[in-house]
Design a protein around this motif. Structure first.
Motif, PDB file in Angstrom:
ATOM      1  N   LEU A  19       0.058  35.159  45.224  1.00 40.83           N
ATOM      2  CA  LEU A  19       0.683  34.963  43.920  1.00 40.83           C
ATOM      3  C   LEU A  19       1.663  33.966  43.500  1.00 40.83           C
ATOM      4  N   LEU A  20       2.585  34.215  44.803  1.00 44.62           N
ATOM      5  CA  LEU A  20       3.888  33.457  44.568  1.00 44.62           C
ATOM      6  C   LEU A  20       3.461  31.881  44.798  1.00 44.62           C
ATOM      7  N   ALA A  21       2.439  31.627  45.710  1.00 46.72           N
ATOM      8  CA  ALA A  21       1.998  30.268  45.907  1.00 46.72           C
ATOM      9  C   ALA A  21       1.065  29.634  44.819  1.00 46.72           C
ATOM     10  N   VAL A  22       0.452  30.488  44.201  1.00 50.39           N
ATOM     11  CA  VAL A  22      -0.348  30.033  42.841  1.00 50.39           C
ATOM     12  C   VAL A  22       0.753  29.711  41.650  1.00 50.39           C
ATOM     13  N   GLY A  23       1.920  30.318  41.662  1.00 55.77           N
ATOM     14  CA  GLY A  23       2.961  30.059  40.810  1.00 55.77           C
ATOM     15  C   GLY A  23       3.648  28.900  41.037  1.00 55.77           C
ATOM     16  N   SER A  66       2.881  18.803  32.488  1.00 58.19           N
ATOM     17  CA  SER A  66       3.348  20.099  33.074  1.00 58.19           C
ATOM     18  C   SER A  66       3.917  21.129  32.085  1.00 58.19           C
ATOM     19  N   ARG A  67       4.638  20.855  31.055  1.00 57.61           N
ATOM     20  CA  ARG A  67       5.187  21.663  30.313  1.00 57.61           C
ATOM     21  C   ARG A  67       4.257  22.705  29.713  1.00 57.61           C
ATOM     22  N   ASN A  68       2.974  22.543  29.778  1.00 61.35           N
ATOM     23  CA  ASN A  68       2.016  23.504  29.364  1.00 61.35           C
ATOM     24  C   ASN A  68       1.656  24.419  30.224  1.00 61.35           C
ATOM     25  N   LEU A  69       1.768  24.259  31.449  1.00 58.05           N
ATOM     26  CA  LEU A  69       1.465  25.231  32.664  1.00 58.05           C
ATOM     27  C   LEU A  69       1.967  26.476  32.523  1.00 58.05           C
ATOM     28  N   ALA A  70       3.201  26.854  32.215  1.00 52.77           N
ATOM     29  CA  ALA A  70       3.481  28.103  32.355  1.00 52.77           C
ATOM     30  C   ALA A  70       2.877  28.893  31.112  1.00 52.77           C
ATOM     31  N   PRO A  71       2.942  28.385  29.604  1.00 52.59           N
ATOM     32  CA  PRO A  71       2.125  29.206  28.806  1.00 52.59           C
ATOM     33  C   PRO A  71       0.811  29.242  28.732  1.00 52.59           C
ATOM     34  N   GLY A  76      -0.863  29.096  31.787  1.00 54.76           N
ATOM     35  CA  GLY A  76      -1.067  30.142  32.953  1.00 54.76           C
ATOM     36  C   GLY A  76      -0.846  31.466  32.378  1.00 54.76           C
ATOM     37  N   ILE A  77       0.179  31.675  31.526  1.00 54.55           N
ATOM     38  CA  ILE A  77       0.179  33.095  30.995  1.00 54.55           C
ATOM     39  C   ILE A  77      -0.989  33.586  30.166  1.00 54.55           C
ATOM     40  N   GLY A  78      -1.368  32.416  29.260  1.00 61.03           N
ATOM     41  CA  GLY A  78      -2.453  32.782  28.480  1.00 61.03           C
ATOM     42  C   GLY A  78      -3.824  32.919  29.277  1.00 61.03           C
ATOM     43  N   SER A  79      -4.000  32.034  29.961  1.00 62.17           N
ATOM     44  CA  SER A  79      -5.302  32.248  30.868  1.00 62.17           C
ATOM     45  C   SER A  79      -5.157  33.835  31.773  1.00 62.17           C
ATOM     46  N   GLY A  80      -3.891  34.303  32.243  1.00 62.85           N
ATOM     47  CA  GLY A  80      -3.678  35.555  32.792  1.00 62.85           C
ATOM     48  C   GLY A  80      -4.190  36.627  31.923  1.00 62.85           C
ATOM     49  N   ILE A  81      -3.720  36.424  30.719  1.00 62.96           N
ATOM     50  CA  ILE A  81      -3.968  37.713  29.766  1.00 62.96           C
ATOM     51  C   ILE A  81      -5.421  37.643  29.339  1.00 62.96           C
ATOM     52  N   GLY A  82      -6.147  36.447  29.306  1.00 63.55           N
ATOM     53  CA  GLY A  82      -7.537  36.275  29.011  1.00 63.55           C
ATOM     54  C   GLY A  82      -8.431  36.961  29.992  1.00 63.55           C
ATOM     55  N   ALA A  83      -7.918  36.529  31.181  1.00 60.32           N
ATOM     56  CA  ALA A  83      -8.479  37.188  32.786  1.00 60.32           C
ATOM     57  C   ALA A  83      -8.594  38.756  32.617  1.00 60.32           C
ATOM     58  N   VAL A  84      -7.469  39.166  32.176  1.00 55.10           N
ATOM     59  CA  VAL A  84      -7.260  40.850  32.181  1.00 55.10           C
ATOM     60  C   VAL A  84      -8.056  41.388  31.189  1.00 55.10           C
TER      61      VAL A  84
END
Lengths: 83, 271
Positions: A18-22, B230-235, B237-245
Motif C-alpha cells: 500500500l505504501l509503495a502504491v502511495g 500530479s496535483r490531481n493524483l491524491a484526490p 486516488g481517494i476517489g478511485s479507492g472509494i469507487g472500488a470499495v
C-alpha cells in the motif's frame, strides 16, 4: 499465539504494498528546484545529452516531392543561418 | 549540471516583427503552415495564431482598442514573443510515458523526436499549451532552447535575431538581475503596472523563460496559476479507492442476495 503471528506476517507485506502504491503517486517533479537535479527525468541519456541530429523534426523522415534537393537538411545550411 | 540558462522576454520593447519566429523556423528547419498555403486569421494581424509542433516561437498580438471610440485614442498594442517556458517543474516531463522528454545540463526541457511515440500526453499536461504534433514527424515538438546551438556556445536563434533585445538570453541569475532593474526603471517612469511573470519560484517552481508583462497574465494567454498534472493524483486516488470499495460492496450484496434467494427457494421446496 500462532494465529496472531501469521496475521501479522500477512499484514506487513500488505502495508508495504500500500505504501509503495502511495509513493508511486508522489511525483519527483513537484518538489524540484531550479538547477536541482533531474526531477522526473528518467535519465535515459548520458550526462551530456546527444539529441539525434539536433532538433530535426524530420529525423529519419524521407523527403520527397519537387524541390527535394533544396530540402536536404545539412549541417552546412545550419552554419549559413547562424552567420 | 551547468548553470540554468533561459530567456528573459521584455514585452515592452517587442515591435512584433516576428524575426524570432523566422529565425526559429529557419534554424530548426520547421515546415511551413499548411504546406505553405497559410490562411489569414481574420481577427488579428497575427496569422501564426499559436505555439504548436511547427511554431516553436509565436509573437502574440494583443490589440486593446475600444470599438466604441472611432478615433481609437485610448488603444494600445501589447506584443509578446511567446515560447516554451522550460519549467523548473515540467508537467510534460512528468507525464511522458516513453522518457522522450529529458532535462538537459542547461536545465532546459527537450523532446527527443526519435523516442517520442506521439501519444500526446504532454500536450494536455502542459499548462501553457506550448506543445503540438509536428505533421512531418508525427511526434510532439516544441522549443529546445536551441540545444544544439547551446552545446557549441552559440545563443539561441530567436534571441540572436531579435532587433530590439526584447528576447534576452543568458544565465537565469544574470537575467533576473537585468529584469528586476528594468522593472524598477519602468516603475520610475510611471509604468507601475510592469511586473515579472515566472522569474521567481511561485509558478511551477520557476520558469526558465520568464516575461516582463504590462497587464494580467490572462491577457497574454498565460495562466495565472499553472499547476502540474500530479496535483490531481491524491484526490483522484481517494476517489478511485472509494469507487472500488463501493463496487466491491455492491458485488458482495449481490452475492448475498443470490444466496438468500437460493436458501428461500430451497426452504419453499422442502416445506
Amino acid at each position: 499465539m500462532g494465529d496472531k503471528m501469521s496475521k501479522k506476517r500477512t499484514r506487513c507485506p500488505l502495508l508495504v504494498a500500500l505504501l509503495a502504491v502511495g509513493l508511486i503517486g508522489c511525483s519527483p517533479e513537484a518538489q524540484r528546484t531550479r538547477g536541482g537535479g533531474p526531477g522526473a527525468d528518467p535519465g535515459n541519456v548520458d550526462s551530456v545529452v546527444e539529441i539525434h541530429r539536433g532538433a530535426d523534426p524530420g529525423y529519419k523522415v524521407p523527403l520527397t516531392g519537387a524541390g527535394r534537393d533544396d530540402n536536404i537538411r545539412s549541417d552546412a545550411s545550419r552554419e549559413d543561418v547562424s552567420r | 549540471m551547468a548553470e540554468p540558462m533561459g530567456f528573459f522576454t521584455d514585452t515592452t520593447v517587442c515591435i512584433g516583427c516576428k524575426a524570432c519566429e523566422i529565425a526559429c523556423k529557419q534554424w530548426n528547419q520547421l515546415p511551413a503552415t499548411n504546406g505553405g498555403q497559410n490562411t489569414i486569421s481574420g481577427v488579428s494581424y497575427d496569422n501564426t495564431r499559436q505555439l504548436d509542433g511547427i511554431h516553436w516561437r509565436h509573437v502574440r498580438f494583443i490589440e486593446q482598442f475600444d470599438t466604441r471610440d472611432p478615433n481609437r485614442t485610448d488603444g494600445r498594442w501589447l506584443l509578446m514573443s511567446d515560447v516554451c517556458k522550460h519549467c523548473v517543474q515540467a508537467g510534460c516531463l512528468e507525464v511522458c510515458p516513453t522518457g522522450a522528454i529529458v532535462r538537459t545540463e542547461f536545465d532546459t526541457v527537450v523532446i527527443q523526436s526519435d523516442v517520442c511515440n506521439g501519444c500526446r500526453a504532454c500536450i494536455s499536461a502542459c499548462p501553457f499549451g506550448v506543445i503540438g504534433i509536428n505533421p512531418v514527424s508525427h511526434t510532439a515538438q516544441k522549443c529546445t532552447l536551441c540545444y544544439d546551438r547551446l552545446k557549441v556556445g552559440m545563443e539561441p536563434a530567436c534571441s540572436k535575431a531579435c532587433p530590439t533585445d526584447s528576447i534576452q538570453f543568458g544565465t537565469i541569475s544574470q537575467l533576473r538581475d537585468r529584469a528586476q532593474k528594468r522593472v524598477g526603471d519602468l516603475h520610475q517612469q510611471g509604468q507601475t503596472e510592469a511586473y515579472l511573470y515566472g522569474a521567481d519560484d511561485k509558478i511551477v517552481g520557476g520558469l526558465n523563460s520568464f516575461f516582463l508583462l504590462m497587464d494580467k497574465p490572462e491577457v497574454y494567454g498565460l495562466p495565472k496559476d499553472p499547476q502540474l498534472p500530479s496535483r490531481n493524483l491524491a484526490p483522484s486516488g481517494i476517489g478511485s479507492g472509494i469507487g472500488a470499495v463501493l463496487v466491491g460492496l455492491l458485488g458482495l450484496l449481490n452475492f448475498r442476495k443470490r444466496r438468500m434467494d437460493r436458501f428461500a427457494a430451497q426452504g419453499h421446496r422442502e416445506s
